[in-house]
Design an enzyme around this catalytic site. Structure first.
Site, PDB file in Angstrom:
ATOM      1  N   GLU A  65       0.802  -1.226   0.000  1.00 33.20           N
ATOM      2  CA  GLU A  65       0.000   0.000   0.000  1.00 33.20           C
ATOM      3  C   GLU A  65       0.840   1.284   0.000  1.00 33.20           C
ATOM      4  OE1 GLU A  65      -4.140  -0.474   1.817  1.00 33.20           O
ATOM      5  OE2 GLU A  65      -2.803  -1.164   3.388  1.00 33.20           O
ATOM      6  N   HIS A 102      -4.434   0.720  10.798  1.00 36.25           N
ATOM      7  CA  HIS A 102      -5.637  -0.115  10.830  1.00 36.25           C
ATOM      8  C   HIS A 102      -6.261  -0.072  12.236  1.00 36.25           C
ATOM      9  CE1 HIS A 102      -3.601  -2.735   7.476  1.00 36.25           C
ATOM     10  NE2 HIS A 102      -4.080  -1.609   7.001  1.00 36.25           N
ATOM     11  N   HIS A 136     -11.383  -0.676   6.888  1.00 31.77           N
ATOM     12  CA  HIS A 136      -9.961  -0.921   6.674  1.00 31.77           C
ATOM     13  C   HIS A 136      -9.106  -0.164   7.705  1.00 31.77           C
ATOM     14  CE1 HIS A 136      -6.499  -0.645   3.436  1.00 31.77           C
ATOM     15  NE2 HIS A 136      -6.022  -0.838   4.645  1.00 31.77           N
TER      16      HIS A 136
HETATM   17 ZN   LIG Z   1      -3.988  -0.999   4.998  1.00 36.11          ZN
END
Ligand SMILES: [Zn+2]
Length: 263
Positions: free
Chosen positions: A104, A125, A193
Protein backbone atom coordinates in the site's frame (compact mmCIF):
# COMPACT_ATOMS: atom_id res chain seq x y z
CA UNK A 1 14.75 4.43 -41.98
CA UNK A 2 13.19 0.98 -42.32
CA UNK A 3 10.15 -0.09 -40.39
CA UNK A 4 12.36 -2.59 -38.55
CA UNK A 5 14.76 0.15 -37.45
CA UNK A 6 11.88 2.31 -36.24
CA UNK A 7 10.42 -0.61 -34.27
CA UNK A 8 13.81 -1.34 -32.66
CA UNK A 9 14.24 2.35 -31.79
CA UNK A 10 10.77 2.49 -30.21
CA UNK A 11 11.44 -0.73 -28.27
CA UNK A 12 14.77 0.57 -26.96
CA UNK A 13 13.09 3.81 -25.89
CA UNK A 14 10.28 1.87 -24.17
CA UNK A 15 12.80 -0.33 -22.35
CA UNK A 16 14.81 2.69 -21.26
CA UNK A 17 11.63 4.40 -20.09
CA UNK A 18 10.58 1.29 -18.14
CA UNK A 19 14.04 1.04 -16.57
CA UNK A 20 13.94 4.72 -15.67
CA UNK A 21 10.51 4.28 -14.11
CA UNK A 22 11.66 1.27 -12.13
CA UNK A 23 14.77 2.95 -10.78
CA UNK A 24 14.40 6.69 -10.30
CA UNK A 25 17.46 8.76 -9.40
CA UNK A 26 18.26 9.25 -5.74
CA UNK A 27 17.91 12.68 -4.16
CA UNK A 28 21.06 11.84 -2.18
CA UNK A 29 21.53 10.72 1.39
CA UNK A 30 18.77 11.99 3.69
CA UNK A 31 19.52 13.90 6.89
CA UNK A 32 20.45 11.19 9.46
CA UNK A 33 18.30 12.99 12.02
CA UNK A 34 15.28 12.57 9.73
CA UNK A 35 15.99 8.83 9.52
CA UNK A 36 16.29 8.65 13.33
CA UNK A 37 12.95 10.43 13.65
CA UNK A 38 11.28 8.11 11.14
CA UNK A 39 12.59 5.02 12.94
CA UNK A 40 11.37 6.46 16.26
CA UNK A 41 7.96 7.17 14.67
CA UNK A 42 7.67 3.50 13.63
CA UNK A 43 8.58 2.30 17.13
CA UNK A 44 6.37 4.85 18.93
CA UNK A 45 3.30 4.09 16.83
CA UNK A 46 3.80 0.36 17.45
CA UNK A 47 4.32 0.95 21.18
CA UNK A 48 1.16 3.09 21.31
CA UNK A 49 -0.85 0.37 19.48
CA UNK A 50 -1.57 2.67 16.52
CA UNK A 51 0.36 0.32 14.22
CA UNK A 52 0.50 -3.43 14.75
CA UNK A 53 2.08 -5.92 12.36
CA UNK A 54 0.69 -3.76 9.54
CA UNK A 55 0.45 -0.07 8.74
CA UNK A 56 3.29 2.33 7.97
CA UNK A 57 4.68 5.84 8.39
CA UNK A 58 6.61 7.88 5.82
CA UNK A 59 8.29 11.28 5.53
CA UNK A 60 9.15 13.48 2.57
CA UNK A 61 12.87 13.52 1.71
CA UNK A 62 14.61 16.60 3.12
CA UNK A 63 16.61 17.11 -0.14
CA UNK A 64 13.81 16.65 -2.68
CA UNK A 65 10.05 17.09 -2.25
CA UNK A 66 9.56 14.55 -5.07
CA UNK A 67 11.01 11.73 -3.00
CA UNK A 68 9.81 10.12 0.22
CA UNK A 69 11.27 7.73 2.78
CA UNK A 70 9.52 4.58 3.99
CA UNK A 71 10.62 1.28 5.50
CA UNK A 72 10.87 -1.88 3.47
CA UNK A 73 7.95 -4.24 4.20
CA UNK A 74 8.42 -4.90 7.91
CA UNK A 75 6.37 -4.70 11.12
CA UNK A 76 6.85 -1.13 12.39
CA UNK A 77 8.22 -2.16 15.78
CA UNK A 78 11.10 -3.98 14.04
CA UNK A 79 12.12 -1.06 11.79
CA UNK A 80 15.68 0.29 12.08
CA UNK A 81 17.68 2.83 10.03
CA UNK A 82 18.94 0.20 7.56
CA UNK A 83 15.35 -0.64 6.57
CA UNK A 84 14.49 2.87 5.37
CA UNK A 85 14.19 3.14 1.57
CA UNK A 86 13.77 6.06 -0.84
CA UNK A 87 10.84 6.23 -3.30
CA UNK A 88 9.73 8.60 -6.04
CA UNK A 89 6.16 9.94 -5.94
CA UNK A 90 4.99 7.11 -8.26
CA UNK A 91 6.17 4.88 -5.38
CA UNK A 92 9.02 3.29 -7.33
CA UNK A 93 12.00 2.42 -5.11
CA UNK A 94 15.32 4.13 -5.92
CA UNK A 95 17.44 1.16 -4.89
CA UNK A 96 15.35 -1.95 -4.28
CA UNK A 97 18.13 -4.52 -3.85
CA UNK A 98 15.57 -7.35 -3.76
CA UNK A 99 13.80 -6.02 -0.71
CA UNK A 100 10.03 -6.54 -0.39
CA UNK A 101 7.88 -3.42 -0.38
CA UNK A 102 4.65 -2.42 1.35
CA UNK A 103 1.77 -3.20 -1.04
CA UNK A 104 0.00 0.00 0.00
CA UNK A 105 2.94 2.39 -0.49
CA UNK A 106 0.87 4.18 -3.18
CA UNK A 107 -1.05 5.83 -0.34
CA UNK A 108 2.08 7.84 0.42
CA UNK A 109 3.21 8.77 -3.09
CA UNK A 110 -0.21 9.91 -4.27
CA UNK A 111 -0.91 12.00 -1.16
CA UNK A 112 2.52 13.68 -1.39
CA UNK A 113 1.68 14.55 -5.00
CA UNK A 114 -1.71 15.99 -4.10
CA UNK A 115 -0.70 17.78 -0.90
CA UNK A 116 2.49 19.90 -1.07
CA UNK A 117 1.86 20.95 2.56
CA UNK A 118 2.14 17.36 3.82
CA UNK A 119 5.54 16.27 5.17
CA UNK A 120 4.63 13.00 6.91
CA UNK A 121 1.92 10.34 6.48
CA UNK A 122 0.65 7.44 8.62
CA UNK A 123 -1.53 4.56 7.42
CA UNK A 124 -3.13 2.69 10.33
CA UNK A 125 -5.64 -0.11 10.83
CA UNK A 126 -6.47 1.09 14.39
CA UNK A 127 -9.66 -0.79 15.38
CA UNK A 128 -11.16 2.14 17.32
CA UNK A 129 -11.58 4.04 14.04
CA UNK A 130 -13.49 1.31 12.21
CA UNK A 131 -17.01 2.03 13.61
CA UNK A 132 -16.87 5.58 12.21
CA UNK A 133 -15.99 4.33 8.74
CA UNK A 134 -18.84 1.80 8.56
CA UNK A 135 -21.67 3.86 10.08
CA UNK A 136 -23.22 7.25 9.40
CA UNK A 137 -21.83 8.75 12.60
CA UNK A 138 -19.07 11.23 11.78
CA UNK A 139 -15.95 11.53 13.92
CA UNK A 140 -16.14 14.80 15.86
CA UNK A 141 -13.62 16.43 18.20
CA UNK A 142 -14.37 15.53 21.82
CA UNK A 143 -10.89 15.97 23.30
CA UNK A 144 -8.51 18.95 23.28
CA UNK A 145 -5.59 16.80 22.09
CA UNK A 146 -7.57 15.92 18.96
CA UNK A 147 -8.84 19.39 18.04
CA UNK A 148 -7.62 18.81 14.47
CA UNK A 149 -10.65 16.51 14.00
CA UNK A 150 -12.69 19.74 13.80
CA UNK A 151 -11.38 20.16 10.23
CA UNK A 152 -13.41 17.07 9.29
CA UNK A 153 -12.45 13.46 8.71
CA UNK A 154 -14.07 12.19 5.48
CA UNK A 155 -14.68 8.51 4.76
CA UNK A 156 -13.11 6.90 1.69
CA UNK A 157 -15.49 4.36 0.13
CA UNK A 158 -13.32 2.23 -2.14
CA UNK A 159 -16.38 0.69 -3.85
CA UNK A 160 -17.32 4.05 -5.33
CA UNK A 161 -14.02 4.20 -7.23
CA UNK A 162 -13.11 0.57 -7.84
CA UNK A 163 -16.09 -1.71 -7.16
CA UNK A 164 -15.25 -4.95 -5.37
CA UNK A 165 -11.61 -5.13 -4.26
CA UNK A 166 -9.62 -6.74 -1.45
CA UNK A 167 -9.76 -3.24 0.17
CA UNK A 168 -6.03 -2.55 -0.23
CA UNK A 169 -4.56 0.49 -2.00
CA UNK A 170 -2.66 -1.64 -4.50
CA UNK A 171 -1.88 0.88 -7.24
CA UNK A 172 -1.51 4.54 -8.10
CA UNK A 173 -5.12 4.94 -9.24
CA UNK A 174 -6.43 3.77 -5.87
CA UNK A 175 -3.87 5.96 -4.10
CA UNK A 176 -5.11 8.93 -6.14
CA UNK A 177 -8.72 8.08 -5.27
CA UNK A 178 -7.83 8.05 -1.58
CA UNK A 179 -5.95 11.36 -1.93
CA UNK A 180 -9.06 12.83 -3.60
CA UNK A 181 -11.22 11.68 -0.67
CA UNK A 182 -8.71 13.11 1.82
CA UNK A 183 -8.82 16.51 0.09
CA UNK A 184 -7.32 19.15 2.34
CA UNK A 185 -8.30 17.35 5.57
CA UNK A 186 -5.84 16.12 8.23
CA UNK A 187 -7.13 12.53 8.04
CA UNK A 188 -9.53 10.26 6.18
CA UNK A 189 -11.12 7.01 7.31
CA UNK A 190 -11.01 4.03 4.95
CA UNK A 191 -14.25 2.10 5.24
CA UNK A 192 -13.74 -1.30 6.88
CA UNK A 193 -9.96 -0.92 6.67
CA UNK A 194 -8.41 1.92 8.72
CA UNK A 195 -7.30 5.48 8.10
CA UNK A 196 -4.70 7.76 6.66
CA UNK A 197 -3.40 10.67 8.72
CA UNK A 198 -1.21 13.49 7.43
CA UNK A 199 0.77 16.31 8.98
CA UNK A 200 3.38 19.03 8.52
CA UNK A 201 6.07 17.04 10.43
CA UNK A 202 6.78 13.53 11.75
CA UNK A 203 6.07 14.60 15.31
CA UNK A 204 2.75 16.21 14.39
CA UNK A 205 1.55 13.20 12.39
CA UNK A 206 2.56 10.82 15.19
CA UNK A 207 0.66 12.97 17.71
CA UNK A 208 -2.40 13.05 15.46
CA UNK A 209 -2.19 9.29 14.90
CA UNK A 210 -2.16 8.64 18.65
CA UNK A 211 -5.01 11.01 19.43
CA UNK A 212 -7.33 10.16 16.51
CA UNK A 213 -8.16 6.60 17.72
CA UNK A 214 -8.31 7.93 21.29
CA UNK A 215 -10.87 10.54 20.19
CA UNK A 216 -12.88 7.76 18.50
CA UNK A 217 -12.92 5.68 21.71
CA UNK A 218 -13.92 8.67 23.84
CA UNK A 219 -16.68 9.66 21.40
CA UNK A 220 -18.06 6.10 21.50
CA UNK A 221 -17.98 6.11 25.32
CA UNK A 222 -19.73 9.50 25.48
CA UNK A 223 -22.39 8.33 23.01
CA UNK A 224 -22.95 5.19 25.12
CA UNK A 225 -23.87 7.36 28.10
CA UNK A 226 -27.04 8.14 26.16
CA UNK A 227 -27.28 11.89 26.61
CA UNK A 228 -26.32 14.80 24.36
CA UNK A 229 -22.58 15.15 23.79
CA UNK A 230 -20.81 18.53 23.83
CA UNK A 231 -18.14 18.59 21.11
CA UNK A 232 -15.30 21.09 20.88
CA UNK A 233 -16.55 24.31 19.34
CA UNK A 234 -14.83 25.16 16.02
CA UNK A 235 -13.48 28.31 17.67
CA UNK A 236 -11.99 26.28 20.52
CA UNK A 237 -10.46 23.92 17.97
CA UNK A 238 -9.04 26.86 16.01
CA UNK A 239 -7.38 28.27 19.13
CA UNK A 240 -5.92 24.90 20.09
CA UNK A 241 -4.61 24.31 16.57
CA UNK A 242 -3.07 27.80 16.55
CA UNK A 243 -0.77 26.70 19.37
CA UNK A 244 -0.51 23.09 18.17
CA UNK A 245 2.96 21.76 18.71
CA UNK A 246 3.20 23.35 22.14
CA UNK A 247 4.29 20.57 24.47
CA UNK A 248 4.48 18.01 21.66
CA UNK A 249 8.29 17.90 21.85
CA UNK A 250 8.02 16.98 25.51
CA UNK A 251 5.61 14.13 24.79
CA UNK A 252 7.73 13.00 21.81
CA UNK A 253 10.83 12.52 23.99
CA UNK A 254 8.85 10.43 26.49
CA UNK A 255 7.14 8.32 23.79
CA UNK A 256 10.48 7.80 22.07
CA UNK A 257 12.39 6.79 25.19
CA UNK A 258 9.73 4.24 26.12
CA UNK A 259 9.46 2.81 22.60
CA UNK A 260 13.20 2.67 21.89
CA UNK A 261 13.93 0.99 25.24
CA UNK A 262 12.16 -2.11 23.98
CA UNK A 263 14.55 -4.79 22.72
ZN1 LIG B 1 -3.99 -1.00 5.00
Amino acid sequence: MTLFTICVAISVCALRLAAAQQAPASAGPPDPQLIDELVAANRILADQSVLDGWGHVSVRHNRDSNRYLLSRSLAPELVSADDIMEFDLDSNPVDRRGRSLYTERYIHGEIYKARPDVIAIVHTHAPALIPFGISNVPLKPVYHRSAFVSAGVPVFEIRERAGMTDMLIRDRALGRALADALGDHPAALMRGHGAVIVGPSIQRVVGRSIFLPLNASLQMQAAALGTAVTYLDPEEARKIEAREGYGLGRAWEAWKRKAMAKP
